[in-house]
Design a protein around this motif. Structure first.
Motif, PDB file in Angstrom:
ATOM      1  N   ALA A 157       1.170   1.921  -8.942  1.00  0.00           N
ATOM      2  CA  ALA A 157       0.041   1.011  -8.743  1.00  0.00           C
ATOM      3  C   ALA A 157       0.315  -0.020  -7.649  1.00  0.00           C
ATOM      4  O   ALA A 157      -0.555  -0.314  -6.819  1.00  0.00           O
ATOM      5  CB  ALA A 157      -0.291   0.311 -10.062  1.00  0.00           C
ATOM      6  N   THR A 158       1.530  -0.560  -7.636  1.00  0.00           N
ATOM      7  CA  THR A 158       1.876  -1.567  -6.633  1.00  0.00           C
ATOM      8  C   THR A 158       1.867  -0.977  -5.226  1.00  0.00           C
ATOM      9  O   THR A 158       1.326  -1.574  -4.289  1.00  0.00           O
ATOM     10  CB  THR A 158       3.265  -2.166  -6.928  1.00  0.00           C
ATOM     11  N   ALA A 159       2.456   0.209  -5.093  1.00  0.00           N
ATOM     12  CA  ALA A 159       2.520   0.865  -3.784  1.00  0.00           C
ATOM     13  C   ALA A 159       1.121   1.231  -3.284  1.00  0.00           C
ATOM     14  O   ALA A 159       0.835   1.141  -2.085  1.00  0.00           O
ATOM     15  CB  ALA A 159       3.393   2.111  -3.866  1.00  0.00           C
ATOM     16  N   LYS A 160       0.247   1.628  -4.201  1.00  0.00           N
ATOM     17  CA  LYS A 160      -1.134   1.950  -3.815  1.00  0.00           C
ATOM     18  C   LYS A 160      -1.841   0.713  -3.261  1.00  0.00           C
ATOM     19  O   LYS A 160      -2.520   0.773  -2.233  1.00  0.00           O
ATOM     20  CB  LYS A 160      -1.907   2.486  -5.020  1.00  0.00           C
ATOM     21  N   THR A 161      -1.674  -0.406  -3.969  1.00  0.00           N
ATOM     22  CA  THR A 161      -2.317  -1.653  -3.537  1.00  0.00           C
ATOM     23  C   THR A 161      -1.794  -2.097  -2.176  1.00  0.00           C
ATOM     24  O   THR A 161      -2.570  -2.483  -1.289  1.00  0.00           O
ATOM     25  CB  THR A 161      -2.074  -2.764  -4.573  1.00  0.00           C
ATOM     26  N   GLU A 162      -0.478  -2.036  -2.008  1.00  0.00           N
ATOM     27  CA  GLU A 162       0.123  -2.439  -0.733  1.00  0.00           C
ATOM     28  C   GLU A 162      -0.359  -1.544   0.406  1.00  0.00           C
ATOM     29  O   GLU A 162      -0.660  -2.026   1.506  1.00  0.00           O
ATOM     30  CB  GLU A 162       1.647  -2.383  -0.841  1.00  0.00           C
ATOM     31  N   ALA A 168      -6.469  -1.549   5.262  1.00  0.00           N
ATOM     32  CA  ALA A 168      -7.703  -2.326   5.402  1.00  0.00           C
ATOM     33  C   ALA A 168      -7.595  -3.373   6.507  1.00  0.00           C
ATOM     34  O   ALA A 168      -8.609  -3.780   7.086  1.00  0.00           O
ATOM     35  CB  ALA A 168      -8.045  -2.993   4.075  1.00  0.00           C
ATOM     36  N   ALA A 169      -6.383  -3.805   6.807  1.00  0.00           N
ATOM     37  CA  ALA A 169      -6.179  -4.824   7.845  1.00  0.00           C
ATOM     38  C   ALA A 169      -6.155  -4.226   9.252  1.00  0.00           C
ATOM     39  O   ALA A 169      -6.174  -4.962  10.244  1.00  0.00           O
ATOM     40  CB  ALA A 169      -4.866  -5.568   7.583  1.00  0.00           C
ATOM     41  N   MET A 170      -6.140  -2.909   9.341  1.00  0.00           N
ATOM     42  CA  MET A 170      -6.076  -2.246  10.642  1.00  0.00           C
ATOM     43  C   MET A 170      -7.458  -2.153  11.288  1.00  0.00           C
ATOM     44  O   MET A 170      -8.481  -2.178  10.604  1.00  0.00           O
ATOM     45  CB  MET A 170      -5.487  -0.836  10.487  1.00  0.00           C
ATOM     46  N   ARG A 216     -10.487  -1.815  -1.555  1.00  0.00           N
ATOM     47  CA  ARG A 216     -10.551  -0.932  -2.722  1.00  0.00           C
ATOM     48  C   ARG A 216     -10.658   0.527  -2.292  1.00  0.00           C
ATOM     49  O   ARG A 216      -9.982   1.404  -2.836  1.00  0.00           O
ATOM     50  CB  ARG A 216     -11.742  -1.316  -3.603  1.00  0.00           C
ATOM     51  N   TRP A 217     -11.490   0.789  -1.292  1.00  0.00           N
ATOM     52  CA  TRP A 217     -11.645   2.162  -0.816  1.00  0.00           C
ATOM     53  C   TRP A 217     -10.374   2.666  -0.137  1.00  0.00           C
ATOM     54  O   TRP A 217      -9.985   3.820  -0.319  1.00  0.00           O
ATOM     55  CB  TRP A 217     -12.827   2.246   0.148  1.00  0.00           C
ATOM     56  N   ALA A 218      -9.726   1.804   0.633  1.00  0.00           N
ATOM     57  CA  ALA A 218      -8.474   2.198   1.291  1.00  0.00           C
ATOM     58  C   ALA A 218      -7.422   2.579   0.252  1.00  0.00           C
ATOM     59  O   ALA A 218      -6.688   3.566   0.409  1.00  0.00           O
ATOM     60  CB  ALA A 218      -7.957   1.059   2.166  1.00  0.00           C
ATOM     61  N   THR A 219      -7.377   1.804  -0.821  1.00  0.00           N
ATOM     62  CA  THR A 219      -6.422   2.063  -1.899  1.00  0.00           C
ATOM     63  C   THR A 219      -6.709   3.400  -2.574  1.00  0.00           C
ATOM     64  O   THR A 219      -5.791   4.169  -2.883  1.00  0.00           O
ATOM     65  CB  THR A 219      -6.482   0.927  -2.939  1.00  0.00           C
ATOM     66  N   LYS A 220      -7.989   3.697  -2.767  1.00  0.00           N
ATOM     67  CA  LYS A 220      -8.354   4.959  -3.429  1.00  0.00           C
ATOM     68  C   LYS A 220      -8.104   6.167  -2.540  1.00  0.00           C
ATOM     69  O   LYS A 220      -7.677   7.219  -3.016  1.00  0.00           O
ATOM     70  CB  LYS A 220      -9.826   4.923  -3.851  1.00  0.00           C
ATOM     71  N   ARG A 222      -5.836   6.497  -0.187  1.00  0.00           N
ATOM     72  CA  ARG A 222      -4.397   6.750  -0.092  1.00  0.00           C
ATOM     73  C   ARG A 222      -3.777   7.067  -1.447  1.00  0.00           C
ATOM     74  O   ARG A 222      -2.891   7.923  -1.555  1.00  0.00           O
ATOM     75  CB  ARG A 222      -3.687   5.538   0.527  1.00  0.00           C
ATOM     76  N   GLY A 223      -4.253   6.401  -2.498  1.00  0.00           N
ATOM     77  CA  GLY A 223      -3.597   6.555  -3.796  1.00  0.00           C
ATOM     78  C   GLY A 223      -4.345   7.362  -4.826  1.00  0.00           C
ATOM     79  O   GLY A 223      -3.786   7.724  -5.858  1.00  0.00           O
ATOM     80  N   GLY A 224      -5.629   7.656  -4.570  1.00  0.00           N
ATOM     81  CA  GLY A 224      -6.417   8.409  -5.536  1.00  0.00           C
ATOM     82  C   GLY A 224      -6.872   7.542  -6.695  1.00  0.00           C
ATOM     83  O   GLY A 224      -6.520   6.371  -6.806  1.00  0.00           O
ATOM     84  N   GLY A 225      -7.669   8.131  -7.563  1.00  0.00           N
ATOM     85  CA  GLY A 225      -8.160   7.405  -8.728  1.00  0.00           C
ATOM     86  C   GLY A 225      -9.382   8.084  -9.294  1.00  0.00           C
ATOM     87  O   GLY A 225     -10.249   8.524  -8.541  1.00  0.00           O
ATOM     88  N   SER A 226      -9.438   8.215 -10.611  1.00  0.00           N
ATOM     89  CA  SER A 226     -10.520   8.931 -11.272  1.00  0.00           C
ATOM     90  C   SER A 226     -10.578  10.348 -10.701  1.00  0.00           C
ATOM     91  O   SER A 226      -9.564  11.041 -10.669  1.00  0.00           O
ATOM     92  CB  SER A 226     -11.845   8.186 -11.088  1.00  0.00           C
ATOM     93  N   LEU A 227     -11.739  10.791 -10.222  1.00  0.00           N
ATOM     94  CA  LEU A 227     -11.827  12.133  -9.638  1.00  0.00           C
ATOM     95  C   LEU A 227     -11.472  12.145  -8.154  1.00  0.00           C
ATOM     96  O   LEU A 227     -11.491  13.195  -7.516  1.00  0.00           O
ATOM     97  CB  LEU A 227     -13.244  12.693  -9.812  1.00  0.00           C
ATOM     98  N   MET A 228     -11.150  10.985  -7.606  1.00  0.00           N
ATOM     99  CA  MET A 228     -10.807  10.896  -6.191  1.00  0.00           C
ATOM    100  C   MET A 228      -9.366  11.359  -5.981  1.00  0.00           C
ATOM    101  O   MET A 228      -8.425  10.745  -6.488  1.00  0.00           O
ATOM    102  CB  MET A 228     -10.955   9.450  -5.714  1.00  0.00           C
ATOM    103  N   PRO A 229      -9.156  12.462  -5.256  1.00  0.00           N
ATOM    104  CA  PRO A 229      -7.776  12.886  -4.983  1.00  0.00           C
ATOM    105  C   PRO A 229      -7.157  11.982  -3.931  1.00  0.00           C
ATOM    106  O   PRO A 229      -7.869  11.392  -3.114  1.00  0.00           O
ATOM    107  CB  PRO A 229      -7.955  14.310  -4.443  1.00  0.00           C
ATOM    108  N   PHE A 230      -5.850  11.831  -3.968  1.00  0.00           N
ATOM    109  CA  PHE A 230      -5.214  11.011  -2.938  1.00  0.00           C
ATOM    110  C   PHE A 230      -4.961  11.852  -1.687  1.00  0.00           C
ATOM    111  O   PHE A 230      -4.745  13.059  -1.761  1.00  0.00           O
ATOM    112  CB  PHE A 230      -3.910  10.390  -3.449  1.00  0.00           C
ATOM    113  N   TYR A 231      -5.029  11.199  -0.549  1.00  0.00           N
ATOM    114  CA  TYR A 231      -4.748  11.850   0.732  1.00  0.00           C
ATOM    115  C   TYR A 231      -3.394  11.360   1.225  1.00  0.00           C
ATOM    116  O   TYR A 231      -3.248  10.194   1.587  1.00  0.00           O
ATOM    117  CB  TYR A 231      -5.835  11.529   1.759  1.00  0.00           C
TER     118      TYR A 231
END
Length: 257
Positions: A157-162, A168-170, A216-220, A222-231
């Motif tokens: 979770a921490t790595a996903k947020t980071e 998002a800052a790019m 939030r979208w950047a985190t999802k 890269r990290g996935g969540g619910s039905l969203m696969p991670f890239y």
């Protein structure tokens, strides 16, 4: 002598017949695996009340998409070489469970095809005959090839947020983002303003805090969540994701004008 020769020929013919029969059985099994790979209903065995509409083919290529790219960016790697990998999900599926879970396909079978929460997924719950068929198909199309070489990075979770905050800052390129959207996102999000398997992202009114939404979208992504696969980063780079987000930001901001 003649009897011996006749017996030898007969034995040889029987051996060939058995071999051809086994090959035909393998072919039938591999064909079933191919059909399952492309079928979101898994030959009608998935309850329509829980089916998501996704199939294995939505996230994985069943050909060498590095050697023969078709332009589609899939969340998962090609299934070429799956039988040679021996583990899946960053080593979470291995040993005897690897084949029983169809080389990791059993996880997707429950989570992405049937909405089973990730924490409750049992990769070996996939029917044994279906797991065998998928592995037979992977074996047939791999033909001994190792397939793509990669190291699965499972972020906590921490790595996903980071990762999300960093991306998002790019600064992104909206034009490149629109192109990437068409290659990577449309399978679940037909357009930013239309829902599909995934939700509608851009609505008639922009969110109160667009910056937080972008994070939030950047985190999802890269990290996935619910039905969203991670890239993973070898599929979509940080800059690729920043470009997609720049496009989505432009779409959201345009609704406020």
């Amino acid at each position: 002598m003649r009897k011996f020769v006749s017996f030898s020929i007969a034995a040889m013919l029987i051996t060939v017949l058995v071999f051809l029969t086994q090959a035909q059985q393998l072919s039938d099994k591999a064909q079933l695996g191919r059909e399952l790979f492309h079928d979101p209903t898994f030959k009608g065995t998935i309850n329509p009340k829980v089916a998501t509409g996704l199939s294995c083919a939505n996230c994985h290529a069943d050909f060498d998409d590095e050697a023969e790219p078709d332009g589609v960016i899939r969340a998962g790697h090609s299934v070429i070489g799956v039988p040679q990998r021996g583990s899946a999900k960053g080593g979470m599926i291995k040993g005897a469970d690897f084949a029983r879970a169809a080389g990791g396909g059993g996880f997707c079978y429950q989570h992405f095809l049937q909405k089973v929460p990730e924490s409750k997924v049992n990769p070996t719950a996939i029917p044994a005959e279906h797991a065998e068929a998928l592995m037979a198909y992977f074996e047939a199309i791999s033909d001994g090839k190792k397939g793509p070489q990669f190291e699965m990075q499972m972020l906590d979770a921490t790595a996903k947020t980071e990762a999300g905050e960093k991306i998002a800052a790019m600064t992104g390129d909206t034009k490149k983002g629109w192109e990437l959207w068409g290659r990577a996102c449309v399978v679940c999000h037909p357009t930013p303003k239309k829902a599909g398997i995934g939700i509608q992202l851009v609505r008639t009114r922009p969110p109160r805090d667009i910056d937080k939404t972008i994070i939030r979208w950047a985190t999802k992504i890269r990290g996935g969540g619910s039905l969203m696969p991670f890239y993973a980063s070898d599929i979509l780079s940080d800059q690729d994701i920043a470009n997609i987000l720049a496009f989505l930001r432009e779409q959201m901001e345009s609704t406020a004008r």
